[in-house]
Write an enzyme that holds these catalytic residues in place. Structure first.
Site, short mmCIF file in Angstrom:
data_model
loop_
_atom_site.label_atom_id
_atom_site.label_comp_id
_atom_site.label_asym_id
_atom_site.label_seq_id
_atom_site.Cartn_x
_atom_site.Cartn_y
_atom_site.Cartn_z
N SER A 112 0.67 -1.22 0.04
CA SER A 112 0.08 0.04 0.12
C SER A 112 1.00 1.37 0.01
O SER A 112 1.69 1.51 -0.67
CB SER A 112 -0.97 0.01 1.13
N HIS A 113 0.76 2.01 1.07
CA HIS A 113 1.37 3.54 0.99
C HIS A 113 2.76 3.35 1.59
O HIS A 113 3.29 4.18 1.96
CB HIS A 113 0.42 4.31 1.85
N ASP A 276 -2.11 6.65 -3.31
CA ASP A 276 -1.07 5.96 -2.72
C ASP A 276 -0.43 4.86 -3.72
O ASP A 276 -0.73 4.83 -4.69
CB ASP A 276 -1.56 5.49 -1.30
N ASP A 278 -0.78 1.70 -3.99
CA ASP A 278 -1.56 0.67 -4.68
C ASP A 278 -2.72 1.20 -5.25
O ASP A 278 -3.90 0.57 -5.74
CB ASP A 278 -1.89 -0.51 -3.84
N ASP A 280 -5.44 2.81 -3.72
CA ASP A 280 -6.74 2.91 -3.08
C ASP A 280 -6.92 4.10 -2.40
O ASP A 280 -8.21 4.33 -1.70
CB ASP A 280 -7.04 1.73 -2.40
N ARG A 281 -6.09 4.95 -2.14
CA ARG A 281 -6.07 6.06 -1.03
C ARG A 281 -6.19 7.43 -1.80
O ARG A 281 -5.83 7.44 -3.04
CB ARG A 281 -5.05 6.43 -0.12
N LYS A 375 -11.22 0.18 -1.01
CA LYS A 375 -11.28 1.62 -1.25
C LYS A 375 -10.73 2.10 -2.66
O LYS A 375 -9.77 1.33 -3.24
CB LYS A 375 -10.90 2.15 -0.20
C1 G1P Z 1 -4.16 1.95 8.43
C2 G1P Z 1 -5.45 2.78 8.51
C3 G1P Z 1 -6.85 2.11 8.27
C4 G1P Z 1 -6.52 1.48 6.86
C5 G1P Z 1 -5.38 0.62 6.94
C6 G1P Z 1 -5.19 -0.04 5.23
O1 G1P Z 1 -4.44 0.90 9.30
O2 G1P Z 1 -5.64 3.39 9.74
O3 G1P Z 1 -7.68 3.14 8.10
O4 G1P Z 1 -7.84 0.77 6.42
O5 G1P Z 1 -4.06 1.44 6.94
O6 G1P Z 1 -4.90 0.68 4.43
P1 G1P Z 1 -3.83 1.04 10.91
O7 G1P Z 1 -2.24 1.32 10.48
O8 G1P Z 1 -4.28 2.39 11.36
O9 G1P Z 1 -4.10 -0.15 11.33
ZN ZN Z 2 -3.30 1.61 -0.39
#
Ligand code: G1P
Ligand code: ZN
Length: 542
Positions: A112-113, A276, A278, A280-281, A375
């Site tokens: 992801s990010h 981000d 991948d 989704d954000r 998302k």
């Molecule tokens: C974080 C975000 C959460 C999101 C997740 C995956 O998780 O806070 O909203 O769904 O990344 O993208 P966290 O690190 O807080 O568990």
């Molecule tokens: Zn992501």
């Protein structure tokens, strides 16, 4: 030829809310990925002859991982594998493919990010046939399996050419390398009024979208530039790179500060946006106005009917618990249910599948709808563009109207990253232990009205999820939430979410830090953050 190779089980590789995420170096250990992938397939029933979708966000190790996943999938009986060309599939695009082609599931390679590159992070997650993240029952089964696995099956075959489109028989199955963007672009065209958006972009409206050298570049170029006629310079960093060009592909106000500066500058673009690693954000900043993800969710829910795909209205709105209550007011006005879920997209899946919710979102810049089961960053940006095109107002004007109508929820999240797990756990435990005594207590003139540890009863499958975050509600209307991140890869991350509702338009133009100053100070004092973590200030504020 299918080989069955011996392996040794590994301990403690528990997939989190978004799959298994570790440093690249961990994934590069011999048989590490193989073990995990075989463990997933060992826990699936009925996959024989079925279709599997495979793709990733293009980060370092993506291509190598895909070769391994595909060969293990074929050796385990999958009949057909759909792969995005170049190994590229954004998370929402993969979700769409699974649903559209009736796949059994999908394997998405992404962290992801999180940063990429040889010293960065890698990740893998399995999505089920509804296109959404694997249910808890499955991830728990996979976790148990990783501790017992003794062998894995893999096809002994030359590597697949990931860059050539087309179908190819491989061993007992069929591989299809497909364009990663085509189906996703069609889906977006079915939801939004592309003619109206094209008109907006041709009227002089200026868009800047930063793909952060991650997966959304090809999607953004096709949709914004080729299909909607935005100028080529509307898409920044549009080529996916294995190390994301050194960027941290988390589109928050720290990593995308250049976009904030651009949007705040005189004669800046009308809309600055980003996604981000991948895809989704989303990050939304209008000229002179940053839109918090919580406000964005509320505004999108309140205006979704302006886009053709949602013309019939929304069935319900869902948000994660730490997300601000801005969307609650919209749901109330629309006369639909508002669902408050634990953090993580998977909790929305049941609501979307059951038709209870149409739009959902999280404060962490994730917004989406029932069009996929993840998302979706570009979806959110397109919905904003559709709304802007129909309303003919600026982002700032739409936000101001929204606050005037519903009130403003001042909001911030303060992250204490990479603190020692022991201290972070002790902090949460101490709060948990203190819960019964907190209601009625006053701190600096603010009285705690209610204190609990959020628990969720899923209205669809009846499951219960507990200990999802400590909530302190103040008599004066403010709220502080504490929870530990489930996605970090080193140490622990304490997240503190602070919110206050302001109905009076005359008081809605403070800066967030000022509006929340007393609650921010209290958040440190009540939890003893400095004592437990040694930190006097958060590392990131969003
Ligand atoms: C974080 C975000 C959460 C999101 C997740 C995956 O998780 O806070 O909203 O769904 O990344 O993208 P966290 O690190 O807080 O568990
Ligand atoms: Zn992501």
């Amino acid at each position: 030829m299918i080989q069955t190779l011996a392996t040794t089980p590994f301990e403690g590789q528990r997939p989190g809310t978004s799959g298994l995420r570790k440093k690249v170096k961990v994934f590069q250990q011999p048989r590490y990925l193989e073990n995990f992938v075989q463990s997933i397939f060992d826990c699936l029933e009925g996959a024989h002859g079925q279709t599997l979708v495979v793709g990733g966000d293009g980060r370092f190790f993506n291509r190598e991982a895909i070769q391994i996943v595909v060969k293990i999938a074929l050796a385990n009986g999958f009949g057909r594998i759909l792969i995005g060309r170049g190994g590229i599939l954004s998370t929402p695009a993969a979700s769409n493919l699974i649903r559209k082609y009736g796949a059994f599931g999908g394997v998405i390679l992404s962290a992801s990010h999180n940063p990429g590159g040889p010293d960065g992070d890698f990740g893998i997650k399995y999505n089920a046939s509804n296109g959404g993240p694997a249910p808890e029952k499955l991830t728990e089964a996979v976790f148990a399996r990783t501790k017992a696995i003794k062998e894995y099956r893999i096809l002994d075959a030359p590597d697949i050419d990931l860059d050539r489109l087309g179908a190819l028989g491989l061993g007992p199955g069929l591989i299809e390398v497909i364009d990663p963007v085509d189906d996703y672009a069609l889906l977006m065209q079915s939801l939004f009024d592309f003619d109206k958006i094209r008109g907006l972009l041709q009227s002089g409206f200026r868009l800047r979208f930063d793909a952060m050298s991650a997966v959304t570049g090809p999607y953004a170029k096709r949709i914004f530039v080729d299909l909607l006629g935005a100028s080529a310079d509307s898409v920044l960093n549009g080529t996916p790179l294995p190390d994301f060009g050194g960027h941290h592909p988390d589109p928050n106000l720290v990593n995308a500060k250049h976009l904030l500066d651009l949007a705040m500058s005189k004669d800046g673009p009308d809309l600055c946006a980003a996604s981000d690693g991948d895809g989704d954000r989303n990050l939304i900043i209008g000229a002179g106005r940053y839109v918090t993800p919580s406000d964005s969710l509320a505004i999108l829910a309140g205006n979704a009917h302006l886009a053709p795909g949602y013309a019939r209205g929304v069935a319900g709105v869902a948000r994660s618990m730490p997300t601000s209550a801005a969307a609650d007011k919209v749901a109330e006005r629309l006369g639909v249910n508002l669902y408050e879920t634990p953090t993580g997209w998977k909790f929305f899946g049941n609501l979307l599948d059951a038709g209870l919710a149409t739009i959902c979102g999280e404060e962490s810049a994730g917004t989406g709808s029932d069009h996929v089961r993840e998302k979706d960053g570009l979806w959110a940006i397109l919905l904003w563009l559709n709304i802007l095109a129909v309303r003919g107002q600026s982002v700032a004007a739409i936000v101001a109207d929204h606050w005037a109508e519903y009130g403003r929820n001042y909001y911030c999240r303060r992250d204490y990253e990479e603190v020692e797990a022991e201290g972070a756990n002790a902090l949460v435990q101490a709060l948990r232990d203190a819960l019964p005594e907190l209601p009625g207590k006053s701190f600096g003139g603010l009285k705690i009205a209610k204190a609990d540890d959020f628990a969720y009863h899923d209205p669809v499958d009846g499951s219960d999820t507990t200990q999802q975050g400590i909530r302190l509600l103040f008599s004066e209307g403010g709220r502080i939430v504490y929870r530990l991140s489930g996605t970090g890869t080193s140490g622990a991350t304490l997240r503190v979410y602070i919110e206050r509702y302001e109905p009076d338009p005359a008081k809605q133009n403070l800066d967030t830090e000022t509006a929340l100053a007393d609650l921010i100070a209290l958040s440190q004092e009540i939890a003893g953050i400095a004592h437990y973590t040694g930190r006097l200030a958060p590392s990131v504020v969003t």
